[in-house]
Design an enzyme around this catalytic site. Structure first.
Site, PDB file in Angstrom:
ATOM      1  N   ASP A 234      37.522  38.773  41.359  1.00  0.00           N
ATOM      2  CA  ASP A 234      38.008  38.537  42.723  1.00  0.00           C
ATOM      3  C   ASP A 234      37.138  39.326  43.685  1.00  0.00           C
ATOM      4  O   ASP A 234      36.664  40.429  43.359  1.00  0.00           O
ATOM      5  CB  ASP A 234      39.470  38.968  42.855  1.00  0.00           C
ATOM      6  CG  ASP A 234      40.424  38.066  42.091  1.00  0.00           C
ATOM      7  OD1 ASP A 234      40.058  36.898  41.854  1.00  0.00           O
ATOM      8  OD2 ASP A 234      41.520  38.528  41.728  1.00  0.00           O
TER       9      ASP A 234
ATOM     10  N   ASP B 217      41.006  30.636  43.367  1.00  0.00           N
ATOM     11  CA  ASP B 217      42.376  30.784  43.873  1.00  0.00           C
ATOM     12  C   ASP B 217      42.577  29.934  45.128  1.00  0.00           C
ATOM     13  O   ASP B 217      43.603  29.254  45.279  1.00  0.00           O
ATOM     14  CB  ASP B 217      42.668  32.253  44.191  1.00  0.00           C
ATOM     15  CG  ASP B 217      42.596  33.142  42.961  1.00  0.00           C
ATOM     16  OD1 ASP B 217      42.817  32.625  41.853  1.00  0.00           O
ATOM     17  OD2 ASP B 217      42.311  34.338  43.122  1.00  0.00           O
TER      18      ASP B 217
END
Length: 214
Positions: free
Chosen positions: A168, A183
Site C-alpha cells: 500500500d 483497493d
C-alpha cells in the site's frame, strides 16, 4: 329447327378458401409476416446484447497492470517510513506492507483473505462468461483487476505464499488508511455495480425496472 346452346353458365365455386392474408399476419404492405422462431429470437437478442467477457477482461487487465506497475515503482524507489508529499499533508505517498484486507482491515487473517480473493476471481470470471451489459462488464472488470492485483501480492510477496503482505502506498489525510490502486479499483467497481442495480440495469443487458414502469 332450333339450335340448342350447349354453353353452360359458370358455376360459382363455394369451396374455394379465402387466400387473402389475415390482417394480424400481414405487414403494412399486405405481405404476410412470419412469427420469429425461438432460435431467431435468441439470435436477435445476441446481436442486440452480445457477450461482454472481452470488455470485462480488458478492464481487468488495465486495472491489474496499473496496480502492478505502481507497486513495483514504489517498492524500487521508496523506503518505509519516508513519505513523499504530493499535496501537502492531504495526499502523500508512503510505503506500507499490509498483511490485512483493503484499508488495513483483518490484519491477522492473511491466509483466509487470500482464499477469499481467489474465490472472488473465480466467481467474477464465471459470471462474466454470460454477461451482456457493458456497465456490468466494466464494474466486474474493475473488481477482478483489483482482486488479482492484491492476490498476486498474497501469493508472491514476503513472508510467503498465501501470507504475503500487500503493498500500500496512497495516503489521503492522516486518518484514512493507506491503500493502493487495487483497493481503489475494487471500491469503484463495487460502487458502479450497486448503482447499476439501483437503476435497474441487469447483467443480461436489459433494464427490468424501466420496462416495468413504462
Amino acid at each position: 329447327m332450333c339450335a340448342v346452346s350447349t354453353d353452360r353458365p359458370h358455376e360459382h365455386r363455394t369451396d374455394q378458401h379465402d387466400e387473402s392474408p389475415r390482417p394480424d399476419a400481414a405487414g403494412d404492405d399486405g405481405a404476410a409476416v412470419a412469427e420469429p422462431s425461438g432460435a431467431a429470437a435468441e439470435s436477435a437478442d445476441a446481436v442486440q446484447h452480445p457477450r461482454r467477457l472481452p470488455v470485462l477482461l480488458l478492464i481487468a487487465a488495465i486495472a491489474f497492470v496499473a496496480d502492478l506497475g505502481t507497486k513495483a515503482l514504489v517498492v524500487a524507489k521508496m523506503t518505509p517510513g519516508e513519505p513523499i508529499s504530493v499535496v501537502g499533508d492531504v495526499v502523500r505517498l508512503t510505503l506500507v506492507r499490509n498483511p490485512g484486507a483493503a484499508f488495513s482491515m483483518a490484519t491477522g487473517m492473511t491466509w483466509l483473505l487470500t482464499l477469499i480473493a481467489a474465490a472472488v476471481v473465480i466467481g467474477v470470471i464465471r459470471i462474466g462468461r454470460s454477461l451482456r451489459s457493458v456497465g456490468w462488464a466494466i464494474g466486474l472488470g474493475l473488481v477482478l483487476g483489483g482482486a488479482v492485483g492484491n492476490l498476486v501480492d498474497r501469493v508472491f510477496r514476503a513472508p510467503g505464499p498465501l501470507e504475503g503482505h500487500v503493498v500500500d502506498f496512497i495516503s489521503v489525510t492522516r486518518w484514512w488508511p493507506v491503500f493502493n490502486l487495487a483497493d481503489s479499483s475494487i471500491v469503484c467497481g463495487a460502487i458502479l455495480l450497486v448503482a447499476l442495480t439501483v437503476f435497474g440495469f441487469e447483467p443480461d443487458g436489459s433494464r427490468t425496472r424501466h420496462e416495468a414502469a413504462a
